[in-house]
Design a protein around this motif. Structure first.
Motif, short mmCIF file in Angstrom:
data_model
loop_
_atom_site.label_atom_id
_atom_site.label_comp_id
_atom_site.label_asym_id
_atom_site.label_seq_id
_atom_site.Cartn_x
_atom_site.Cartn_y
_atom_site.Cartn_z
N GLU A 144 28.38 71.12 32.62
CA GLU A 144 28.05 69.72 32.93
C GLU A 144 26.56 69.53 33.21
O GLU A 144 26.04 68.43 33.05
CB GLU A 144 28.88 69.20 34.10
N THR A 196 24.50 69.66 29.30
CA THR A 196 24.78 68.76 28.18
C THR A 196 23.46 68.17 27.69
O THR A 196 22.50 68.04 28.47
CB THR A 196 25.71 67.61 28.59
N THR A 216 22.29 65.29 29.98
CA THR A 216 21.83 65.70 31.30
C THR A 216 20.47 66.39 31.21
O THR A 216 19.58 66.15 32.03
CB THR A 216 22.86 66.61 32.00
#
Length: 195
Positions: A97, A100, A103
């Protein structure tokens, strides 16, 4: 007036939407309206919860930092040796997470913003200090203090550098490959020290 319990959910939805929107645009040049639309709420509601775009962006960084901290605490709790603690820090740094494309793009946009925003710079310094502290905590048990500090700086620079490379998107590197590269660096640096 918002229903009790809805405010934290809406605030989280807005910070998540800010992260996605910044990542899609690749800059902080997004509007509250674009972020609100991504979150499925009105711009007025976004302003109600955060006041300004800058406050929403700062809360987005804080949310990233909180998630990193939660993940680090959990990963470090399960690491029984100093070397396992180092590996845990790396896995958290490159967690799916956090790694990504959206991000990564948001992190880089925040770094650019830190050149003009004292608050953004302060929050990113918190991140850098926390990463260094986590690395030093383990390295300090594996090698002398001067070596631990040098190796921690090198590992942190590699982590940041891999994020920059990931942002290029022309030759993305996986989370697993990123961890392996930094692990190789750590193994080479720690060779010769009693473990």
């Amino acid at each position: 007036m918002p229903k009790v319990g809805m405010e934290p959910l809406r605030r989280k939805a807005l910070t998540d939407a800010a992260l996605r929107t910044i990542g899609q645009h690749g800059s902080l040049g997004v509007t509250m309206s674009e972020i609100a639309k991504e979150a499925g709420v009105s711009a007025a509601l976004a302003h109600h919860y955060f006041g300004s775009k800058e406050q929403l962006l700062n809360e987005t960084i804080r949310e990233l930092l909180r998630q990193l901290r939660r993940d680090a605490v959990e990963a470090l709790a399960g690491a029984e040796t100093p070397r396992a603690r180092l590996s845990a820090v790396l896995r958290v740094s490159f967690a799916a997470e956090q790694f990504t494309p959206e991000t990564v793009a948001a992190w880089l946009a925040f770094y650019v913003d830190a050149q003009r925003s004292e608050e953004t710079r302060r929050l990113l310094v918190v991140y850098a200090r926390r990463l260094r502290s986590n690395l030093l905590s383990a390295l300090g048990r594996l090698c002398p203090p001067d070596d631990a500090a040098r190796i921690a700086e090198g590992a942190a620079a590699m982590i940041d550098g891999l994020y920059i490379r990931q942002s290029l998107r022309s030759a993305p590197i996986s989370s697993t490959a990123s961890v392996a590269l930094v692990e190789d660096y750590l193994e080479a640096q720690l060779k010769g020290f009693v473990r």
